[in-house]
Design a protein around this motif. Structure first.
Motif, PDB file in Angstrom:
ATOM      1  N   TYR A 134     -11.112 -14.541  -8.599  1.00  0.00           N
ATOM      2  CA  TYR A 134     -11.112 -15.997  -8.765  1.00  0.00           C
ATOM      3  C   TYR A 134      -9.723 -16.479  -9.196  1.00  0.00           C
ATOM      4  CZ  TYR A 134     -16.225 -15.576  -8.772  1.00  0.00           C
ATOM      5  OH  TYR A 134     -17.525 -15.319  -8.439  1.00  0.00           O
ATOM      6  N   TYR A 162     -14.898 -24.675 -16.830  1.00  0.00           N
ATOM      7  CA  TYR A 162     -15.517 -25.481 -15.784  1.00  0.00           C
ATOM      8  C   TYR A 162     -15.678 -24.713 -14.480  1.00  0.00           C
ATOM      9  CZ  TYR A 162     -14.184 -29.154 -19.057  1.00  0.00           C
ATOM     10  OH  TYR A 162     -14.030 -29.911 -20.182  1.00  0.00           O
ATOM     11  N   HIS A 163     -15.092 -23.520 -14.410  1.00  0.00           N
ATOM     12  CA  HIS A 163     -15.162 -22.726 -13.181  1.00  0.00           C
ATOM     13  C   HIS A 163     -16.515 -22.038 -13.102  1.00  0.00           C
ATOM     14  CE1 HIS A 163     -14.262 -19.653 -10.178  1.00  0.00           C
ATOM     15  NE2 HIS A 163     -13.221 -20.394  -9.828  1.00  0.00           N
ATOM     16  N   GLU A 164     -17.290 -22.364 -12.095  1.00  0.00           N
ATOM     17  CA  GLU A 164     -18.649 -21.841 -11.976  1.00  0.00           C
ATOM     18  C   GLU A 164     -18.660 -20.322 -11.826  1.00  0.00           C
ATOM     19  OE1 GLU A 164     -22.773 -22.802  -9.494  1.00  0.00           O
ATOM     20  OE2 GLU A 164     -20.831 -23.530  -8.760  1.00  0.00           O
ATOM     21  N   ASN A 208     -11.730 -27.960 -10.831  1.00  0.00           N
ATOM     22  CA  ASN A 208     -13.079 -27.644 -11.298  1.00  0.00           C
ATOM     23  C   ASN A 208     -13.518 -28.611 -12.393  1.00  0.00           C
ATOM     24  OD1 ASN A 208     -13.623 -25.083  -9.768  1.00  0.00           O
ATOM     25  ND2 ASN A 208     -11.753 -24.465 -10.829  1.00  0.00           N
ATOM     26  N   ARG A 211     -14.257 -32.053 -10.832  1.00  0.00           N
ATOM     27  CA  ARG A 211     -15.537 -32.066 -10.136  1.00  0.00           C
ATOM     28  C   ARG A 211     -16.707 -32.206 -11.124  1.00  0.00           C
ATOM     29  NH1 ARG A 211     -14.219 -28.627  -6.794  1.00  0.00           N
ATOM     30  NH2 ARG A 211     -14.608 -26.781  -8.070  1.00  0.00           N
ATOM     31  N   GLU A 212     -16.656 -31.433 -12.206  1.00  0.00           N
ATOM     32  CA  GLU A 212     -17.731 -31.494 -13.208  1.00  0.00           C
ATOM     33  C   GLU A 212     -17.738 -32.845 -13.927  1.00  0.00           C
ATOM     34  OE1 GLU A 212     -20.166 -29.568 -13.670  1.00  0.00           O
ATOM     35  OE2 GLU A 212     -19.599 -27.670 -12.717  1.00  0.00           O
TER      36      GLU A 212
END
Length: 465
Positions: A134, A162-164, A208, A211-212
């Protein structure tokens, strides 16, 4: 011997031949009970590699010494990179050493506790191969730069919560670790150590995070242009300090921690006890660390135990009252049955330059303002040369822990003293001067005190001593 406390006696000891029975453990009303008896925990946190058999065997040989020093709980901090070499969240090494130390602690009538360190600010690390998997998981600062841990000096790569992919890997690691041990023998599980963003750098402004944040704004019907995340860098300070943005940051930080707890409970059961560190440090940068401390605590729905970090303000060299005020405010607002304790009551490094009187003030204050659940000490290891260790090579106490060990009976008397005090002696007020919330023994007092020593409880005057 197992050291426990009751109001009728300073100490009670259980016969060494009495086996440990986890079915009789219970945490409620801010305390731990074993077979109905209140047990005050003196928790040792030895920082070793629990995936390494030699390190574990060396610790097992020291357990009897720790018991002699009245330690009755051992917290095992399992660093992610020690157990998962490629960062996919699956265990890559044998769990035999970890299972061995859990069993050894349990068989000695001590309480095993399990924690993880999955963040890379303040001493943790992330498996290097995770970054190959990642590369977009870096935390991004307000200037658009990738972030390393410059605050604590470790230089480690800081991940975006925040990175899924990061969160999924972390929670897979927690589940994998828990599945490999006998979770029934674990008194409580601890989420990642000191959950925070950072204190010296504004993060995170990655795609990220954007987006969240946009999803959160939509879910909450927020449309004001002032709180929209700007396009491009650098981010203006007006946005970095924006109230709505920081409310989101606080709630998402709590979400990450709640997910840690859920990962444990998916394996150990929905009633598994979970401890969470609450870091409340220098007020000028608190918004950087957690967005909004009250919002973070309110959104922290998973915790059984709140472990305050910075019960002592290292900069002002005084009691960090605001940390206690915030925790008690949210505890009373929500009615949560939190045990309130500390993360690192003492460690080997931060308290060496204090006087004996200051260290005694810290201990006295934890007994007065917490729920008298535990003391936690880090790093419980015998190394004269290691500045973070609390004991010398021969296990004689260094200056910091000597304040505890050399006066243990006295401190247990103080423990009982504070437990016997009238609830009127435990006054906690919120930090907002225009909305004070006074609580007496856990009950909210709706009216302000009228005069010194006189308080209104449910409409009736009550006098203190």
């Amino acid at each position: 011997m197992l050291f426990s406390i009751s109001l009728s006696a300073i100490a009670q000891f259980r016969d060494n031949d009495t086996p440990m029975d986890y079915t009789k453990w219970s945490i409620h009303d801010g305390k731990f009970y074993d077979d109905g008896k209140w047990v005050f925990l003196k928790a040792a946190k030895p920082l070793i590699n629990y995936a390494d058999a030699n390190s574990v065997n060396a610790l097992i040989k020291k357990l009897d010494i720790l018991k002699e020093k009245h330690f009755n709980a051992v917290e095992m901090n399992c660093y992610w990179h020690h157990f998962d070499t490629n960062g996919d969240g699956l265990i890559d090494v044998s769990l035999t050493p970890l299972k061995t130390i859990i069993n050894a602690v349990y068989k000695r009538g001590m309480y095993p506790c399990l924690s993880v360190e999955t963040y890379a600010v303040g001493g943790g690390n992330i498996p290097e191969q995770f970054w190959k998997r990642y590369p977009d998981a870096y935390a991004i600062d307000s200037k658009g730069n990738k972030v390393n841990d410059t605050e604590y000096g470790f230089g480690t790569k800081v991940v975006s919560i925040y990175h899924e992919g990061y969160r999924n890997a972390v929670h897979r690691y927690i589940r994998s670790l828990a599945r490999g041990v006998d979770t029934k023998k674990i008194l409580y599980f601890e989420t990642t150590v000191e959950p925070q963003y950072m204190g010296n750098t504004a993060i995170c402004y990655s795609q990220n995070a954007r987006r969240e944040y946009n999803k959160w704004r939509e879910d909450n019907g927020i449309t004001d242009p002032q709180s929209e995340m700007p396009e491009g860098f650098p981010m203006p300070q007006s946005f970095v300090k924006n109230e709505t943005w920081n409310k989101f940051r606080a709630q998402f930080l709590a979400r990450w921690v709640n997910e840690d707890a859920e990962a444990y409970r998916q394996v150990a059961g929905e009633n598994a006890y979970v401890a969470v560190d609450y870091l409340d440090a220098n007020e000028s940068v608190q918004y950087l660390r957690d967005g909004n401390p009250i919002e973070f605590l309110r959104a922290l729905t998973c915790a059984s135990i709140i472990q305050i970090n910075w019960t002592w303000n290292l900069e002002t060299r005084s009691i960090n009252q605001k940390a206690y005020n915030r925790v008690w405010q949210v505890k009373n607002e929500t009615g949560r049955d939190w045990a309130i304790s500390e993360h690192m009551t003492f460690n080997g490094n931060d308290f060496t330059n204090l006087t004996d009187a200051q260290r005694e003030l810290i201990l006295e204050n934890t007994l007065k303002q917490g729920t008298r659940f535990s003391w936690e000490f880090t790093n419980v290891n015998n190394s004269t040369s290691d500045g973070f260790s609390l004991y010398n090579d021969d296990f004689s106490p260094k200056t910091t822990i000597a304040t505890v060990d050399n006066r243990w009976d006295y401190w247990m008397e103080r423990l009982v003293f504070w437990e016997k005090q009238s609830p009127m002696d435990h006054i906690h007020a919120s930090t907002a001067p225009d909305s004070l919330i006074y609580t007496l023994g856990g009950q909210i007092v709706t009216d302000r005190p009228q005069t010194r020593g006189v308080y209104i409880v449910k409409g009736k005057k009550t006098l203190t001593k």
